[in-house]
Design a protein around this motif. Structure first.
Motif, mmCIF file in Angstrom:
data_model
loop_
_atom_site.group_PDB
_atom_site.id
_atom_site.type_symbol
_atom_site.label_atom_id
_atom_site.label_comp_id
_atom_site.label_asym_id
_atom_site.label_seq_id
_atom_site.Cartn_x
_atom_site.Cartn_y
_atom_site.Cartn_z
ATOM 1 N N LEU A 111 13.581 -2.903 -7.910
ATOM 2 C CA LEU A 111 12.646 -3.507 -6.965
ATOM 3 C C LEU A 111 11.940 -2.445 -6.134
ATOM 4 N N THR A 112 12.660 -1.424 -5.738
ATOM 5 C CA THR A 112 12.050 -0.346 -4.955
ATOM 6 C C THR A 112 11.068 0.448 -5.796
ATOM 7 N N TYR A 113 11.420 0.752 -7.031
ATOM 8 C CA TYR A 113 10.510 1.515 -7.895
ATOM 9 C C TYR A 113 9.239 0.717 -8.186
ATOM 10 N N LEU A 114 9.378 -0.580 -8.428
ATOM 11 C CA LEU A 114 8.195 -1.404 -8.675
ATOM 12 C C LEU A 114 7.290 -1.430 -7.440
ATOM 13 N N ARG A 115 7.903 -1.520 -6.282
ATOM 14 C CA ARG A 115 7.097 -1.519 -5.050
ATOM 15 C C ARG A 115 6.335 -0.206 -4.889
ATOM 16 N N ARG A 116 7.012 0.904 -5.130
ATOM 17 C CA ARG A 116 6.337 2.193 -4.988
ATOM 18 C C ARG A 116 5.240 2.371 -6.031
ATOM 19 N N ILE A 117 5.471 1.857 -7.248
ATOM 20 C CA ILE A 117 4.450 1.952 -8.291
ATOM 21 C C ILE A 117 3.212 1.152 -7.906
ATOM 22 N N LEU A 118 3.404 -0.096 -7.495
ATOM 23 C CA LEU A 118 2.270 -0.951 -7.155
ATOM 24 C C LEU A 118 1.561 -0.467 -5.900
ATOM 25 N N ASP A 119 2.278 0.161 -5.019
ATOM 26 C CA ASP A 119 1.654 0.681 -3.813
ATOM 27 C C ASP A 119 0.875 1.961 -4.096
ATOM 28 N N ALA A 120 1.321 2.754 -5.072
ATOM 29 C CA ALA A 120 0.664 4.016 -5.373
ATOM 30 C C ALA A 120 -0.602 3.830 -6.192
ATOM 31 N N THR A 122 19.480 -5.784 -1.464
ATOM 32 C CA THR A 122 18.677 -6.443 -2.495
ATOM 33 C C THR A 122 17.623 -7.343 -1.865
ATOM 34 N N VAL A 123 18.003 -8.073 -0.831
ATOM 35 C CA VAL A 123 17.050 -8.946 -0.145
ATOM 36 C C VAL A 123 15.926 -8.127 0.473
ATOM 37 N N ILE A 124 16.268 -7.026 1.126
ATOM 38 C CA ILE A 124 15.253 -6.175 1.756
ATOM 39 C C ILE A 124 14.280 -5.641 0.715
ATOM 40 N N ALA A 125 14.816 -5.118 -0.397
ATOM 41 C CA ALA A 125 13.953 -4.563 -1.446
ATOM 42 C C ALA A 125 13.031 -5.629 -2.022
ATOM 43 N N ALA A 126 13.550 -6.846 -2.209
ATOM 44 C CA ALA A 126 12.719 -7.931 -2.739
ATOM 45 C C ALA A 126 11.621 -8.309 -1.753
ATOM 46 N N LEU A 127 11.947 -8.409 -0.481
ATOM 47 C CA LEU A 127 10.960 -8.787 0.531
ATOM 48 C C LEU A 127 9.855 -7.733 0.644
ATOM 49 N N LYS A 128 10.213 -6.474 0.548
ATOM 50 C CA LYS A 128 9.200 -5.422 0.625
ATOM 51 C C LYS A 128 8.278 -5.464 -0.594
ATOM 52 N N LEU A 129 8.833 -5.746 -1.753
ATOM 53 C CA LEU A 129 7.995 -5.884 -2.942
ATOM 54 C C LEU A 129 7.078 -7.088 -2.813
ATOM 55 N N ILE A 130 7.593 -8.192 -2.292
ATOM 56 C CA ILE A 130 6.775 -9.380 -2.068
ATOM 57 C C ILE A 130 5.610 -9.061 -1.140
ATOM 58 N N THR A 131 5.870 -8.297 -0.095
ATOM 59 C CA THR A 131 4.817 -7.944 0.857
ATOM 60 C C THR A 131 3.720 -7.142 0.189
ATOM 61 N N VAL A 132 4.071 -6.192 -0.660
ATOM 62 C CA VAL A 132 3.059 -5.382 -1.341
ATOM 63 C C VAL A 132 2.220 -6.239 -2.280
ATOM 64 N N ILE A 133 2.861 -7.118 -3.040
ATOM 65 C CA ILE A 133 2.105 -7.959 -3.982
ATOM 66 C C ILE A 133 1.211 -8.932 -3.229
ATOM 67 N N LEU A 134 1.744 -9.575 -2.193
ATOM 68 C CA LEU A 134 0.940 -10.532 -1.427
ATOM 69 C C LEU A 134 -0.195 -9.845 -0.683
ATOM 70 N N GLY A 135 0.055 -8.660 -0.167
ATOM 71 C CA GLY A 135 -0.953 -8.006 0.652
ATOM 72 C C GLY A 135 -1.966 -7.200 -0.116
ATOM 73 N N LYS A 136 -1.569 -6.589 -1.235
ATOM 74 C CA LYS A 136 -2.471 -5.692 -1.949
ATOM 75 C C LYS A 136 -2.982 -6.271 -3.259
ATOM 76 N N HIS A 137 -2.193 -7.120 -3.898
ATOM 77 C CA HIS A 137 -2.568 -7.690 -5.199
ATOM 78 C C HIS A 137 -2.387 -9.201 -5.153
ATOM 79 N N HIS A 138 -2.992 -9.828 -4.164
ATOM 80 C CA HIS A 138 -2.714 -11.228 -3.870
ATOM 81 C C HIS A 138 -3.097 -12.156 -5.016
ATOM 82 N N GLY A 139 -4.160 -11.815 -5.720
ATOM 83 C CA GLY A 139 -4.606 -12.690 -6.794
ATOM 84 C C GLY A 139 -3.571 -12.890 -7.882
#
Length: 894
Positions: free
Chosen positions: A367-376, A450-467
Motif C-alpha cells: 500500500l505504501t509503495y503504490l501510494r508513492r508510485i501514484l504520487d510520483a 495497515t489502516v494508516i497505509a490504506a487511508l493514505k493511499l485512498i487520499t492520493v487516489i481521491l485527491g490526485k486521480h479522482h476520476g
C-alpha cells in the motif's frame, strides 16, 4: 630598483609570449606526447611499474592543460590539429585501458573531455575517435572490469552525457556513434524468447548501452545517465534507423527489468511507525510509544530504505520523462508495452495479490509503495495504465495504439504470448481481486499500520486521480437534474450546527484563528482538485491541451451523489466512531481522507455531510412569511434564507457520528475532574510548539544548511501543463506536526478576495480567541519574537510537556459499546501503578479483546490529543461547507 623591475617584467612578458606562441606550444605538446608514448613502449607491464604510471599521469595532465589553454587562445590551434592528424586519442585509450590504474583512467577521461570541449577538428564526427573512446570506456567500466571510484565513474558518465547532448543538437553526427544494422536483422525469425527480449547489439550503439548501465545510480551518475539516455530517445524520432533499432533491440526490456529489479529490492515487510527516540510532539502526547514494530519489518525511516525508495522513484520518473520527450510513436508504444507486461502485470500486481495483513507488514509495504508510485507520477499514460489495470476498470478510453512498423507489432505479439500462462487457472486477473479489494479489506484491519497505509493511499487516489475512484473505490449515483435544492438558510443552519459541535467538543480556545486558517487551507485544496478545473475554468475555454501521446485517461466525472451503503464510506464512519481510542496517525489519515472526499466539486454533499433538502422543516411560529412583500424576488430570497430544522433521524451519517462522539466527551467531563483544564493545557502545548517552530523557520539568521531535507520540494524533470495553483499544492502533505497537519498553500490576498462573497460568515460570537497552531501558517504577529521570548516559550512548552506526561493523564479510559443500541459507555479508572498489578490489568484488557469484547481503552492523555484533532476536523468541515458554497455556487439564494 627600476632596472631589476624591468628585467623581471621583461622575463615575465617573454614567458607569457612563449605560452601564447602557437609554434612553441606545439613543440611542447609534441615533446610531452612523445615522452608518454616512449614510456609506454619501454614498460612491458605498465600496471606493475609505479614510476612509469606517475610519469604517464603527469604527461596526461600536461596535455590536458595545453589543450585547454589552446582552446582559449586565438587561432591557429596547431596542437588540436596535431592531435587529430596523429590520432593521439588512440594511444591515450590503449595506455589507460592497459594500465589498470584509476588515476590514469581519470586523467585519460580528462584528455578526451578536452578534445571534445575544444569543438574543433570535428572530433565527434570522427569514426576513429568514437571507436577509440567507446573501446576505452567499454574496457574499464561495467561488471567484471576494474573497479572505479564514484567520482571517476561520474566523470565518465558526464562525458557520455555531453556526447548525447551534442547528438541531440546535431543529429547529423548520429551515424558516427550509431551503426545502423543490416535490414535483414530486423526481420529475421527467432524463437519467442529472443523476440520478446529483443536483440542485444552493443556494437551498434555502445554509447546507449553504457548509459543504460548507469541509469539506476543515484547522484551525479544517475542524473547524467538518465538525461543522456533521454536525449537518445528524443533523437529516435529524427532517425528512422535509430527508431527501428530501439524497437528491435533489448533496450526496452533492459529498462523494464531494471525498474522491476529496483522494486524487488524494496523490503517485502515495512513498518511505518516513527522512531520512538524522535517522535513528533503530537505523537509523543499519545499512546503511540506503546505500538510495536512487527518482526522482520524494515522501518520506513531507516536510511537504507530511504536510499532504495529514492532510487526506485527516480527511475520511475525517468520513465515518464522518456515518454514525454520521445516523439516516436512506435518507440513509445514499445516502451509502454514492456512497462505493462514486465513491471505492472508480472511484478507490481503479483505483489499486491500476495500481500497479507497476517505476516506483519507486507500489506503495509504494498500500500505504501503504490501510494508513492501514484504520487510520483504525473504522466497520464502511465497513470492510466496502472490504475486501469489494478482497479479492473473497463475501457473508458480508446484502446492502445497499434504500432505502425512490423518490428514493433512483432514485439507486442511476443510480449502478449509471454504473458499467457501455461494453465488457464494460473491466470492472474484483477477482476477477481484488485486494488479496491485490498484497500477495503485493509481499512477493516486490526493492524493500525495497515489502516494508516490504506487511508493514505485512498487520499492520493481521491485527491490526485479522482476520476479513477468513481465507481471503484467510491460507489455513486449520477445526478440527472441540475437544479439546486440546498438553500443559503440551510447552509447557515448546518454550519451553526457543526460550529456548535466543535465548540462543545473542546471549547473556544484557539477556534477563531484555526477556523480562519482552515478557510485558506480548504480554498487551496478545492482549487487544486482535478474535478475543480472544469468548474472553475473560463466559459468557452477548453482545458484540453494538444499532445502527441494517446488521449487515455479516466472517465469524465459528472455531478453525482454518494451512495450511503458505499463500503468505503461505511469503513470511514466505523473508524470515526472509535476516534477517541484510535492511534493518532490513524485519525490524521482518516480526517484527511474524509476532507479529500468532500473536496470533489462534482460530489453533492446532501445525504452524507449535509441534510437532504427533503428533510427540511420550518417553524411556522417563528418564520412567518411577511404578507406585504410586493416583489416576488424578495419573497423568494426570504424563503431561501430561512433556517430549517430537521429531526435527529434525518441527520447525515457524518453528523450523527460526530454527535455520538460528543456524547462520549460529555461523559468524560462528568466523570473526570479538571477535564477542561487538562484539555486546555494540551491545546496550549500544541500552540506554543507551533509558534516556536514557525519562529525558528522564519528567523533570518538561521543558515539554510540546517533546513530539514524532508522540507525540500520534490525535484521532477517533467511537469504537466496545468494551472500554477494546482502545482503549488502538495499531493501528500504531512499531518504529524500539529492537529491540523495539512500545510496551507494560499497567500493572504487570495483569501481576502474570496471571503467577502461568502454567504455564511463565521459565527463564533465575535470573541477574540487565543491563537492555535495552523497548517504551515505562523500564528505569531509581526515582528517575530526575540530570542529571549522564544526561550521563554520553550521553557513553557517544557513545563506543559511535563504536565502532559504526568501520572494523572496516564489513567485508563474504557469505551464500551452497549448492546444493540450502539451507545458507548465511558468508564474511567485511577492512574495505573507501575507494578505487577498494572501488568495484570493490561493482560486482562488484552484477554477481553481476544474474547471479542467491544470495549476499547486508552490513556486520558491519548484521548485529549484525539479530542484536539477532532475539534480541528469539525472546523475543517465547516470551512469546507463555506468555501464550497462560495467557490461553486452550490446553494441557492432565491
Amino acid at each position: 630598483m627600476d632596472f631589476w623591475r624591468s628585467l623581471l617584467g621583461g622575463s615575465s612578458q617573454k614567458r607569457q609570449a612563449a605560452v601564447n606562441n602557437p609554434q612553441q606550444r606545439l613543440a611542447r605538446f609534441k615533446r610531452v606526447y612523445s615522452d608518454i608514448v616512449q614510456t609506454w613502449h619501454k614498460t612491458p607491464t605498465l600496471a606493475n611499474d609505479a614510476p612509469a604510471m606517475v610519469h604517464i599521469r603527469m604527461g596526461f595532465q600536461r596535455i590536458t592543460t595545453i589543450l585547454n589553454d589552446e582552446s582559449r587562445s586565438p587561432a591557429p590551434h596547431l596542437c588540436l590539429s596535431f592531435a587529430s592528424s596523429q590520432r593521439i586519442y588512440t594511444a591515450v585509450s590503449k595506455i589507460a585501458a592497459t594500465a589498470c590504474n584509476e588515476g590514469i583512467v581519470r586523467d585519460a577521461v580528462a584528455v578526451f573531455g578536452a578534445l571534445i570541449d575544444s569543438e574543433e577538428e570535428d572530433f565527434l564526427e570522427n569514426e576513429q575517435f568514437a571507436q577509440a573512446l567507446m573501446n576505452f570506456i567499454g574496457r574499464i567500466s561495467g561488471s567484471g572490469n576494474m573497479g572505479l571510484g564514484e567520482d571517476t565513474e561520474a566523470e565518465i558518465v558526464e562525458l557520455l552525457f555531453g556526447i548525447s547532448a551534442k547528438i541531440r543538437l546535431q543529429p547529423e553526427i548520429l551515424p558516427i556513434w550509431f551503426t545502423s544494422p543490416a535490414p535483414e536483422l530486423h526481420c529475421r525469425g527467432g524463437n519467442q524468447g529472443i523476440d520478446f527480449a529483443g536483440v542485444t547489439q552493443k556494437e551498434d550503439f555502445p554509447l546507449c548501452y553504457q548509459l543504460i548501465d548507469h541509469v539506476h545510480h543515484e547522484g551525479r551518475i544517475g542524473d547524467f545517465a538518465r538525461t543522456g539516455l533521454l536525449y537518445i530517445f528524443e533523437s529516435a524520432s529524427k532517425s528512422p534507423d535509430l527508431e527501428q533499432w530501439v524497437v528491435g533491440s533489448d533496450l526496452p526490456t533492459l529498462m523494464a527489468t531494471g525498474l522491476g529489479a529496483l522494486y524487488s529490492q524494496l523490503s517485502r515487510k515495512l513498518s511505518i511507525l516513527h522512531p520512538k527516540e524522535n517522535l513528533p510532539l503530537i505523537l509523543s502526547f499519545s499512546d503511540y510509544s506503546e505500538m510495536t514494530v512487527p518482526a522482520e519489518a524494515e522501518s520506513l525511516f531507516s536510511p537504507d530504505f530511504q536510499v532504495h525508495i529514492s532510487t526506485f522513484l527516480s527511475y520511475l520518473t525517468f520513465w515518464q520523462d522518456v515518454l514525454e520527450h520521445c516523439r516516436s510513436e512506435d518507440v513509445r508504444q514499445t516502451l509502454i508495452d514492456h512497462f505493462q507486461v514486465l513491471f505492472l502485470q508480472q511484478l507490481l500486481y503479483p505483489s499486491l495479490l500476495e500481500s497479507s495483513d497476517m505476516d506483519g507488514g507486507s500489506s503495509v509495504a504494498v500500500l505504501t509503495y503504490l501510494r508513492r508510485i501514484l504520487d510520483a507520477l504525473d504522466h497520464p499514460e502511465l497513470i492510466h495504465m496502472i490504475l486501469h489495470y489494478l482497479l479492473a476498470l473497463p475501457d473508458w478510453a480508446n484502446g492502445s495504439h497499434t504500432p505502425k512498423s512490423p518490428v514493433a507489432a512483432k514485439r507486442r505479439m511476443s510480449l502478449m504470448l509471454l504473458n499467457e500462462p501455461d494453465n488457464e487457472d494460473d491466470r492472474m486477473n484483477p477482476s477477481l481481486f484488485n486494488l479496491v479489494d485490498l484497500v477495503l479489506s485493509s481499512t477493516l484491519s486490526k493492524n493500525s499500520q495497515t489502516v494508516i497505509a490504506a487511508l493514505k493511499l485512498i487520499t492520493v487516489i481521491l485527491g490526485k486521480h479522482h476520476g479513477y475512484a468513481i465507481g471503484t473505490l467510491v460507489k455513486i449515483v449520477d445526478v440527472h437534474h441540475k437544479d439546486l435544492h440546498r438553500t443559503v438558510g440551510a447552509l447557515n443552519a448546518e454550519m451553526e450546527t457543526y460550529l456548535g459541535l466543535a465548540l462543545a467538543l473542546a471549547g473556544e480556545t484557539g477556534a477563531d484563528e484555526a477556523y480562519e486558517n482552515h478557510l485558506k487551507d480548504k480554498l487551496s485544496i478545492l482549487e487544486s482538485h482535478p474535478c475543480s478545473l472544469k468548474m472553475l475554468g473560463l466559459p468557452n475555454c477548453s482545458l484540453q491541451t494538444t499532445s502527441f501521446f494517446n488521449a487515455q485517461g479516466p472517465r469524465d466525472v459528472g455531478p453525482h451523489y454518494l451512495i450511503l451503503e458505499d463500503p468505503l464510506f461505511k469503513s470511514l464512519l466505523d473508524l470515526l466512531l472509535t476516534f477517541m481510542t484510535n492511534d493518532v496517525e490513524t485519525n490524521l489519515a482518516l480526517t484527511e481522507a474524509i476532507i479529500t472526499l468532500g473536496a470533489c466539486a462534482q460530489l453533492r454533499l446532501e445525504g452524507w455531510l449535509c441534510v437532504d433538502p427533503s428533510e427540511y422543516h420550518f417553524d411556522e411560529n417563528i418564520d412567518q412569511e411577511p404578507e406585504h412583500f410586493e416583489n416576488e424576488n424578495l419573497r423568494d430570497m426570504y424563503k431561501a434564507s430561512r433556517q430549517p430544522i430537521w429531526s435527529s433521524s434525518a441527520a447525515p451519517p457524518l453528523l450523527a457520528c460526530l454527535q455520538s462522539l460528543q456524547a462520549q466527551v460529555d461523559a468524560l467531563r462528568t466523570n473526570i475532574q479538571d477535564f477542561d483544564e487538562h484539555l486546555l493545557n494540551r491545546k496550549q502545548a500544541f500552540r506554543i510548539h507551533q509558534e516556536i517552530t514557525d519562529a525558528a523557520k522564519s528567523t533570518p539568521s538561521q543558515p539554510p544548511s540546517i533546513r530539514p531535507s524532508s522540507e525540500a520540494p520534490p525535484v521532477r524533470t517533467w511537469t504537466p501543463q496545468i494551472p500554477k495553483y494546482v502545482l503549488d499544492s502538495s499531493a501528500t502533505p504531512s499531518r504529524t506536526q500539529s492537529p491540523r497537519g495539512r500545510k496551507e498553500g494560499m497567500d493572504q490576498r487570495h483569501l481576502s478576495n474570496s471571503s467577502p462573497a461568502s454567504p455564511a460568515p463565521s459565527k463564533l460570537g465575535g470573541q477574540t480567541l487565543v491563537s492555535s497552531p495552523s497548517r504551515g501558517m505562523s500564528p505569531l504577529p509581526a515582528p517575530q519574537p526575540a530570542h529571549r521570548e522564544r526561550t521563554l516559550m520553550a521553557d513553557v512548552l517544557t513545563s506543559l510537556t511535563e504536565v502532559a506526561s504526568s501520572e494523572a493523564l496516564k489513567r485508563r479510559i474504557k469505551f464500551r459499546k452497549c448492546g444493540e443500541s450502539g451507545e458507548v459507555e465511558v468508564i474511567t479508572s485511577n492512574p495505573p501503578v507501575p507494578s505487577k498489578d498494572n501488568a495484570e490489568i493490561t493482560s486482562d484488557a488484552d484477554a477481553e479483546r481476544a474474547k471479542g469484547d467491544n470495549s476499547r481503552e486508552a490513556s486520558l492523555g491519548h484521548v485529549l490529543t484525539n479530542l484536539t484533532i477532532l475539534q480541528e476536523f469539525v472546523l475543517e468541515l465547516v470551512a469546507l461547507l463555506q468555501v464550497r458554497a462560495t467557490l461553486f455556487n452550490e446553494v441557492r439564494f432565491v
